[in-house]
Design a protein around this motif. Sequence first.
Motif, mmCIF file in Angstrom:
data_model
loop_
_atom_site.group_PDB
_atom_site.id
_atom_site.type_symbol
_atom_site.label_atom_id
_atom_site.label_comp_id
_atom_site.label_asym_id
_atom_site.label_seq_id
_atom_site.Cartn_x
_atom_site.Cartn_y
_atom_site.Cartn_z
ATOM 1 N N ASN A 68 0.826 -1.203 0.000
ATOM 2 C CA ASN A 68 0.000 0.000 0.000
ATOM 3 C C ASN A 68 0.864 1.258 0.000
ATOM 4 N N THR A 69 1.925 1.256 0.821
ATOM 5 C CA THR A 69 2.820 2.409 0.894
ATOM 6 C C THR A 69 3.571 2.608 -0.414
ATOM 7 N N LYS A 72 1.311 4.156 -3.017
ATOM 8 C CA LYS A 72 0.994 5.542 -2.689
ATOM 9 C C LYS A 72 2.168 6.469 -2.982
ATOM 10 N N GLU A 73 3.383 6.039 -2.627
ATOM 11 C CA GLU A 73 4.560 6.893 -2.763
ATOM 12 C C GLU A 73 5.181 6.826 -4.154
ATOM 13 N N HIS A 254 -4.901 5.250 -5.646
ATOM 14 C CA HIS A 254 -3.580 4.678 -5.905
ATOM 15 C C HIS A 254 -3.637 3.214 -6.327
#
Length: 277
Positions: A68-69, A72-73, A254
Amino acid sequence: CHHTTIKVTAAASYLPRHSCSHTTLQNTLDMVEWKLAVTAAVLTIFSSTTPSCQAHPFLPSNIGSTINTFYKENPFKGAFLTCSIKGCSADMVAQFIASKREHREEEDRRMQELEDHPFHTMVKKATRGGELSSELEGRHKFNIDWSRSLVFILYGGLYQGMAQEFIYNRVLPILGTGTDMKTVARKVAVDMGFISPLICIPTAYIIKGFLIGNSFVQSLANYVDDVVNKGLVFKNWSIFVPVQCITFSIIPEHFRVSFVACISFFWMIILSSILSG
């Protein structure tokens, strides 16, 4: 996880006292105490370096959080990686299906030639009652067309990945940022009525044409021919109108490109089959 404490002397005190020699008993006690001490040391080190099971990097919850991170990034990197792998995989499946179909057609053609031959009975006996069909089937070899796969790696990564990440989350929000029915309908209408038939699908034909030496005009002519004679756009709408309704109403921003990539795996097989014609 919890800290483990081992009391060596207490464990040793529970050993039975048999009527054997003092030396033998003492040696047994020493060995047991040594093994327990090593075990206690290992468990102490483990407990100190892993204070909580929640911190373990390979737990499903932490893997999901890492993914997930990352998306998103790194939205464009994630989009390119996901869609290029998807595009190549879908093309491989389409190539394998086409290869098997062509092999069966060739096998049927050769068997028909044998049946039409005036010496069919002799040929059948010579092949031991029809073992030729099995022999031909065993000769099937799947040869990957890497230039065709490269088309779908580039098309998947550059357009379906990075370009659609920009369109979905930078351009289409101009029509609204909510998930109400009217906003979703506007986004789906623009995507299906303008972006897909005029940008998305033609891009695949242009990339393929560039790699095989076709001109820009010839590539577009091939696209128009498939739209008119093979119902290409209608096949696209039949899959993606409902998919995009879900994309713009439920899926987090995202993950939109990745969600569409999973669904469009089957569309890529259809498109790859049409493009190979």
